[in-house]
Design a protein around this motif. Structure first.
Motif, PDB file in Angstrom:
ATOM      1  N   THR A  95       0.840  -1.185   0.000  1.00 12.24           N
ATOM      2  CA  THR A  95       0.000   0.000   0.000  1.00 12.24           C
ATOM      3  C   THR A  95       0.880   1.241   0.000  1.00 12.24           C
ATOM      4  O   THR A  95       2.067   1.165   0.302  1.00 12.24           O
ATOM      5  CB  THR A  95      -0.953  -0.011   1.219  1.00 12.24           C
ATOM      6  OG1 THR A  95      -1.893   1.036   1.081  1.00 12.24           O
ATOM      7  CG2 THR A  95      -0.207   0.139   2.523  1.00 12.24           C
ATOM      8  N   TYR A  96       0.299   2.385  -0.353  1.00 12.83           N
ATOM      9  CA  TYR A  96       1.039   3.645  -0.365  1.00 12.83           C
ATOM     10  C   TYR A  96       1.166   4.191   1.042  1.00 12.83           C
ATOM     11  O   TYR A  96       0.366   3.866   1.910  1.00 12.83           O
ATOM     12  CB  TYR A  96       0.326   4.669  -1.253  1.00 12.83           C
ATOM     13  CG  TYR A  96       0.222   4.215  -2.685  1.00 12.83           C
ATOM     14  CD1 TYR A  96       1.315   4.248  -3.529  1.00 12.83           C
ATOM     15  CD2 TYR A  96      -0.982   3.721  -3.179  1.00 12.83           C
ATOM     16  CE1 TYR A  96       1.227   3.808  -4.842  1.00 12.83           C
ATOM     17  CE2 TYR A  96      -1.086   3.278  -4.491  1.00 12.83           C
ATOM     18  CZ  TYR A  96       0.031   3.322  -5.309  1.00 12.83           C
ATOM     19  OH  TYR A  96      -0.064   2.887  -6.596  1.00 12.83           O
ATOM     20  N   ILE A  97       2.138   5.068   1.267  1.00 17.45           N
ATOM     21  CA  ILE A  97       2.351   5.603   2.614  1.00 17.45           C
ATOM     22  C   ILE A  97       1.366   6.702   2.983  1.00 17.45           C
ATOM     23  O   ILE A  97       1.181   6.982   4.157  1.00 17.45           O
ATOM     24  CB  ILE A  97       3.786   6.121   2.818  1.00 17.45           C
ATOM     25  CG1 ILE A  97       4.070   7.359   1.973  1.00 17.45           C
ATOM     26  CG2 ILE A  97       4.792   5.030   2.580  1.00 17.45           C
ATOM     27  CD1 ILE A  97       5.353   8.080   2.353  1.00 17.45           C
ATOM     28  N   ASP A  98       0.712   7.317   2.018  1.00 20.00           N
ATOM     29  CA  ASP A  98      -0.181   8.443   2.291  1.00 20.00           C
ATOM     30  C   ASP A  98      -1.181   8.115   3.388  1.00 20.00           C
ATOM     31  O   ASP A  98      -1.962   7.189   3.270  1.00 20.00           O
ATOM     32  CB  ASP A  98      -0.939   8.859   1.025  1.00 20.00           C
ATOM     33  CG  ASP A  98       0.001   9.338  -0.060  1.00 20.00           C
ATOM     34  OD1 ASP A  98       1.051   9.911   0.270  1.00 20.00           O
ATOM     35  OD2 ASP A  98      -0.319   9.128  -1.244  1.00 20.00           O
ATOM     36  N   GLY A  99      -1.135   8.896   4.463  1.00 18.93           N
ATOM     37  CA  GLY A  99      -2.072   8.692   5.561  1.00 18.93           C
ATOM     38  C   GLY A  99      -1.792   7.477   6.412  1.00 18.93           C
ATOM     39  O   GLY A  99      -2.537   7.167   7.311  1.00 18.93           O
ATOM     40  N   SER A 100      -0.703   6.767   6.135  1.00 19.61           N
ATOM     41  CA  SER A 100      -0.430   5.525   6.849  1.00 19.61           C
ATOM     42  C   SER A 100       0.777   5.606   7.771  1.00 19.61           C
ATOM     43  O   SER A 100       1.341   4.604   8.127  1.00 19.61           O
ATOM     44  CB  SER A 100      -0.216   4.388   5.847  1.00 19.61           C
ATOM     45  OG  SER A 100      -1.385   4.151   5.130  1.00 19.61           O
ATOM     46  N   LYS A 101       1.189   6.811   8.135  1.00 21.49           N
ATOM     47  CA  LYS A 101       2.300   6.946   9.053  1.00 21.49           C
ATOM     48  C   LYS A 101       2.061   8.145   9.963  1.00 21.49           C
ATOM     49  O   LYS A 101       1.266   9.019   9.664  1.00 21.49           O
ATOM     50  CB  LYS A 101       3.640   7.050   8.334  1.00 21.49           C
ATOM     51  CG  LYS A 101       4.022   8.393   7.717  1.00 21.49           C
ATOM     52  CD  LYS A 101       3.207   8.800   6.590  1.00 21.49           C
ATOM     53  CE  LYS A 101       3.499  10.154   5.999  1.00 21.49           C
ATOM     54  NZ  LYS A 101       2.267  10.678   5.462  1.00 21.49           N
ATOM     55  N   VAL A 102       2.737   8.155  11.077  1.00 19.73           N
ATOM     56  CA  VAL A 102       2.622   9.240  12.033  1.00 19.73           C
ATOM     57  C   VAL A 102       3.982   9.924  12.096  1.00 19.73           C
ATOM     58  O   VAL A 102       4.988   9.271  12.366  1.00 19.73           O
ATOM     59  CB  VAL A 102       2.239   8.709  13.427  1.00 19.73           C
ATOM     60  CG1 VAL A 102       2.166   9.837  14.424  1.00 19.73           C
ATOM     61  CG2 VAL A 102       0.918   7.966  13.362  1.00 19.73           C
ATOM     62  N   SER A 103       4.041  11.214  11.829  1.00 16.51           N
ATOM     63  CA  SER A 103       5.315  11.919  11.834  1.00 16.51           C
ATOM     64  C   SER A 103       5.888  11.987  13.242  1.00 16.51           C
ATOM     65  O   SER A 103       5.205  12.358  14.187  1.00 16.51           O
ATOM     66  CB  SER A 103       5.149  13.333  11.283  1.00 16.51           C
ATOM     67  OG  SER A 103       4.816  13.267   9.925  1.00 16.51           O
ATOM     68  N   CYS A 104       7.132  11.604  13.360  1.00 16.89           N
ATOM     69  CA  CYS A 104       7.867  11.710  14.615  1.00 16.89           C
ATOM     70  C   CYS A 104       9.334  11.412  14.305  1.00 16.89           C
ATOM     71  O   CYS A 104       9.671  11.092  13.182  1.00 16.89           O
ATOM     72  CB  CYS A 104       7.330  10.749  15.672  1.00 16.89           C
ATOM     73  SG  CYS A 104       7.624   9.015  15.288  1.00 16.89           S
ATOM     74  N   SER A 105      10.177  11.502  15.284  1.00 12.60           N
ATOM     75  CA  SER A 105      11.604  11.254  15.048  1.00 12.60           C
ATOM     76  C   SER A 105      11.951   9.809  15.386  1.00 12.60           C
ATOM     77  O   SER A 105      12.710   9.525  16.287  1.00 12.60           O
ATOM     78  CB  SER A 105      12.447  12.227  15.868  1.00 12.60           C
ATOM     79  OG  SER A 105      12.119  12.109  17.235  1.00 12.60           O
ATOM     80  N   SER A 106      11.387   8.873  14.654  1.00 13.34           N
ATOM     81  CA  SER A 106      11.541   7.446  14.931  1.00 13.34           C
ATOM     82  C   SER A 106      12.816   6.860  14.349  1.00 13.34           C
ATOM     83  O   SER A 106      13.231   5.783  14.748  1.00 13.34           O
ATOM     84  CB  SER A 106      10.352   6.679  14.354  1.00 13.34           C
ATOM     85  OG  SER A 106      10.389   6.754  12.941  1.00 13.34           O
ATOM     86  N   GLY A 107      13.418   7.517  13.371  1.00 10.14           N
ATOM     87  CA  GLY A 107      14.568   6.949  12.685  1.00 10.14           C
ATOM     88  C   GLY A 107      14.167   6.052  11.525  1.00 10.14           C
ATOM     89  O   GLY A 107      14.994   5.581  10.767  1.00 10.14           O
TER      90      GLY A 107
END
Length: 106
Positions: free
Chosen positions: A73-85
Motif C-alpha cells: 500500500t502507499y504511505i499516504d495517511g499511513s504513518k505518524v510523523s515523529c523522530s523514529s529513525g
C-alpha cells in the motif's frame, strides 16, 4: 578514515523519505522484510517486488536486522510523523520518477 558521501534524497516530496512510525494501514500490508546496507539498497530491493507500493528503511549496524520493509500500500495517511529513525517512501514518488534516494532512475 574515509566516510561515505551523503545520499542524495528528495525532501520536497510528500511521499519520499518521510520519518515516522507505521500505522496499522501499513503494518497490515507488509509483503516482506530484508536487510539493506542503506536507503538506496532498500529502494533497489523494492523495485524487484512486483506488489510493492512503498518501503521503509531504518539504519542498522547488524546484517541480521531486517531493516528494509516492503508494503503493498502507499504511505499516504499511513504513518505518524515523529523522530523514529524509520523513513517511508512510495516506490513511485509523485514527481513521476522511480527514486527517492540517489539521482539516477532505476
Amino acid at each position: 578514515t574515509t566516510s561515505a558521501a551523503p545520499v542524495a534524497t528528495k525532501t520536497e516530496l510528500a511521499n519520499c523519505n518521510v520519518q515516522g512510525t507505521p500505522s496499522s494501514g501499513l503494518t497490515s500490508n507488509i509483503l516482506d522484510r530484508a536487510y539493506a546496507a542503506g536507503p538506496i539498497s532498500c529502494q533497489l530491493l523494492g523495485m524487484y517486488r512486483s506488489r510493492c507500493e512503498s518501503y521503509s528503511f531504518q539504519q542498522s549496524t547488524s546484517t541480521s536486522a531486517k531493516n528494509c520493509v516492503f508494503c503493498s500500500t502507499y504511505i499516504d495517511g499511513s504513518k505518524v510523523s515523529c523522530s523514529s529513525g524509520m523513513h517511508f517512501s512510495d516506490k513511485y514518488p509523485e514527481d513521476g520518477s522511480n527514486v527517492c534516494y540517489g539521482s539516477t532512475e532505476l
